[in-house]
Write an enzyme that holds these catalytic residues in place. Sequence first.
Site, PDB file in Angstrom:
ATOM      1  N   GLY A  27     -46.936  56.294  28.606  1.00 20.87           N
ATOM      2  CA  GLY A  27     -45.540  56.050  28.262  1.00 20.87           C
ATOM      3  C   GLY A  27     -44.580  56.175  29.426  1.00 20.87           C
ATOM      4  N   HIS A  55     -38.630  65.296  30.431  1.00 20.42           N
ATOM      5  CA  HIS A  55     -37.736  65.100  29.280  1.00 20.42           C
ATOM      6  C   HIS A  55     -37.542  66.452  28.600  1.00 20.42           C
ATOM      7  CE1 HIS A  55     -38.401  60.624  28.890  1.00 20.42           C
ATOM      8  NE2 HIS A  55     -39.489  60.933  29.561  1.00 20.42           N
ATOM      9  N   HIS A  83     -40.173  63.134  36.404  1.00 18.82           N
ATOM     10  CA  HIS A  83     -39.079  63.629  35.571  1.00 18.82           C
ATOM     11  C   HIS A  83     -39.645  64.325  34.347  1.00 18.82           C
ATOM     12  CE1 HIS A  83     -40.015  59.539  34.201  1.00 18.82           C
ATOM     13  NE2 HIS A  83     -39.650  59.929  32.992  1.00 18.82           N
ATOM     14  N   HIS A 100     -40.996  57.949  38.859  1.00 22.38           N
ATOM     15  CA  HIS A 100     -40.364  58.990  39.674  1.00 22.38           C
ATOM     16  C   HIS A 100     -40.404  60.237  38.792  1.00 22.38           C
ATOM     17  CE1 HIS A 100     -36.827  60.303  42.445  1.00 22.38           C
ATOM     18  NE2 HIS A 100     -37.044  61.306  41.609  1.00 22.38           N
TER      19      HIS A 100
HETATM   20  P1  AMP Z   1     -40.458  57.652  30.867  1.00 24.62           P
HETATM   21  O1  AMP Z   1     -40.582  56.486  29.916  1.00 24.62           O
HETATM   22  O2  AMP Z   1     -41.210  58.875  30.439  1.00 24.62           O
HETATM   23  O3  AMP Z   1     -40.787  57.209  32.273  1.00 24.62           O
HETATM   24  O4  AMP Z   1     -38.935  58.081  30.826  1.00 24.62           O
HETATM   25  C1  AMP Z   1     -37.937  57.361  31.459  1.00 24.62           C
HETATM   26  C2  AMP Z   1     -36.662  57.669  30.741  1.00 24.62           C
HETATM   27  O5  AMP Z   1     -35.591  57.302  31.586  1.00 24.62           O
HETATM   28  C3  AMP Z   1     -36.478  56.912  29.417  1.00 24.62           C
HETATM   29  O6  AMP Z   1     -36.327  57.843  28.354  1.00 24.62           O
HETATM   30  C4  AMP Z   1     -35.203  56.094  29.655  1.00 24.62           C
HETATM   31  O7  AMP Z   1     -34.393  55.993  28.507  1.00 24.62           O
HETATM   32  C5  AMP Z   1     -34.532  56.867  30.769  1.00 24.62           C
HETATM   33  N1  AMP Z   1     -33.633  56.102  31.616  1.00 24.62           N
HETATM   34  C6  AMP Z   1     -33.887  54.927  32.229  1.00 24.62           C
HETATM   35  N2  AMP Z   1     -32.806  54.526  32.947  1.00 24.62           N
HETATM   36  C7  AMP Z   1     -31.865  55.495  32.787  1.00 24.62           C
HETATM   37  C8  AMP Z   1     -30.538  55.669  33.271  1.00 24.62           C
HETATM   38  N3  AMP Z   1     -29.955  54.766  34.081  1.00 24.62           N
HETATM   39  N4  AMP Z   1     -29.852  56.770  32.891  1.00 24.62           N
HETATM   40  C9  AMP Z   1     -30.422  57.680  32.065  1.00 24.62           C
HETATM   41  N5  AMP Z   1     -31.687  57.579  31.589  1.00 24.62           N
HETATM   42  C10 AMP Z   1     -32.390  56.494  31.929  1.00 24.62           C
END
Ligand code: AMP
Length: 111
Positions: free
Chosen positions: A91, A100, A98, A96
């Site tokens: 998912g 959640h 991160h 990069h």
């Molecule tokens: P993942 O899918 O685990 O890589 O999580 C990436 C997350 O980044 C997703 O929940 C997106 O909604 C979030 N995301 C992508 N672009 C942005 C943005 N510009 N600002 C805040 N969240 C973002």
Amino acid sequence: MSDCIFCKIAAGDIPSNKLYEDDRVLAFYDIEPKAPVHFLVITKEHIKGACEITGENSALIAHIFEVIAKLTAELKLDAFRVITNCGAQAGQSVFHLHFHVLSGRILGEMG
Ligand code: AMP
């Protein structure tokens, strides 16, 4: 990394709804929240994901969890979930590192 959206957010080139920042990490609200409270904690350094955590950079992970404890206390969240996705099949959509942080509703079983 020039084409990485989270590097651009960390650099301030793309705006974010920022919660916290220091020299190593940044926390901001997710643009597509999956719970009433959904924020991300990212490293400022470009690390692709959990697969790239090594003895050289693992102190950052401890720091991220300290920041999560501080922010969830400030937000008075007594229950929350921390997730990191690594790899597209798990998912991950932004490559990069991160974490959640989800809260504000009953979080079901992990799928
Ligand atoms: P993942 O899918 O685990 O890589 O999580 C990436 C997350 O980044 C997703 O929940 C997106 O909604 C979030 N995301 C992508 N672009 C942005 C943005 N510009 N600002 C805040 N969240 C973002």
